[in-house]
Scaffold this motif. Structure first.
Motif, short mmCIF file in Angstrom:
data_model
loop_
_atom_site.label_atom_id
_atom_site.label_comp_id
_atom_site.label_asym_id
_atom_site.label_seq_id
_atom_site.Cartn_x
_atom_site.Cartn_y
_atom_site.Cartn_z
N ASP A 149 0.83 -1.21 0.00
CA ASP A 149 0.00 0.00 0.00
C ASP A 149 0.87 1.26 0.00
O ASP A 149 0.56 2.22 -0.71
N VAL A 150 1.94 1.24 0.79
CA VAL A 150 2.86 2.39 0.83
C VAL A 150 3.47 2.59 -0.55
O VAL A 150 3.51 3.72 -1.06
N ALA A 151 3.95 1.52 -1.16
CA ALA A 151 4.56 1.60 -2.49
C ALA A 151 3.57 2.13 -3.53
O ALA A 151 3.96 2.83 -4.46
N ASN A 152 2.29 1.82 -3.34
CA ASN A 152 1.25 2.25 -4.29
C ASN A 152 0.70 3.64 -3.96
O ASN A 152 -0.27 4.08 -4.59
N GLY A 153 1.26 4.29 -2.95
CA GLY A 153 0.88 5.67 -2.65
C GLY A 153 -0.29 5.85 -1.71
O GLY A 153 -0.74 6.98 -1.51
N LYS A 154 -0.78 4.79 -1.12
CA LYS A 154 -1.96 4.90 -0.25
C LYS A 154 -1.75 5.88 0.91
O LYS A 154 -2.68 6.53 1.34
N TYR A 155 -0.51 5.98 1.40
CA TYR A 155 -0.25 6.83 2.55
C TYR A 155 0.52 8.11 2.20
O TYR A 155 1.04 8.77 3.09
N ASP A 156 0.58 8.44 0.92
CA ASP A 156 1.31 9.64 0.51
C ASP A 156 0.75 10.91 1.14
O ASP A 156 1.50 11.84 1.41
N ASN A 157 -0.55 10.96 1.33
CA ASN A 157 -1.19 12.14 1.92
C ASN A 157 -2.05 11.74 3.10
O ASN A 157 -3.20 12.13 3.21
N TYR A 158 -1.50 10.95 3.97
CA TYR A 158 -2.23 10.41 5.11
C TYR A 158 -2.39 11.51 6.11
O TYR A 158 -3.00 11.89 6.82
#
Length: 69
Positions: free
Chosen positions: A60-69
């Motif tokens: 999920d991190v690699a896929n950007g899920k937490y880019d703007n958490y």
């Protein structure tokens, strides 16, 4: 070391303790639910589950899920 690295490093001990508490709590639950449980097997299986879930979070991190958490 940048500010994020410093922050995470300052909480390293707390994070490690929480992870250990999660593991130990699930070991106790297994012992309660399965009185004759093989504790070594239970520990290995719990670690496997934890690793699989960490791998999912890592994806999920690699896929950007937490880019703007």
């Amino acid at each position: 070391m940048n500010p994020v690295e410093k922050e995470i490093e300052s909480r390293r001990s707390a994070i490690a303790k929480e992870l250990e508490l999660l593991f130990k709590a699930n070991m106790k639950i297994t012992d309660w639910d399965v009185p004759e449980a093989d504790d070594k097997l239970a520990a290995q299986l719990l670690l496997k589950v934890m690793r699989e879930e960490i791998d999912k979070i890592e994806e999920d991190v690699a896929n950007g899920k937490y880019d703007n958490y």
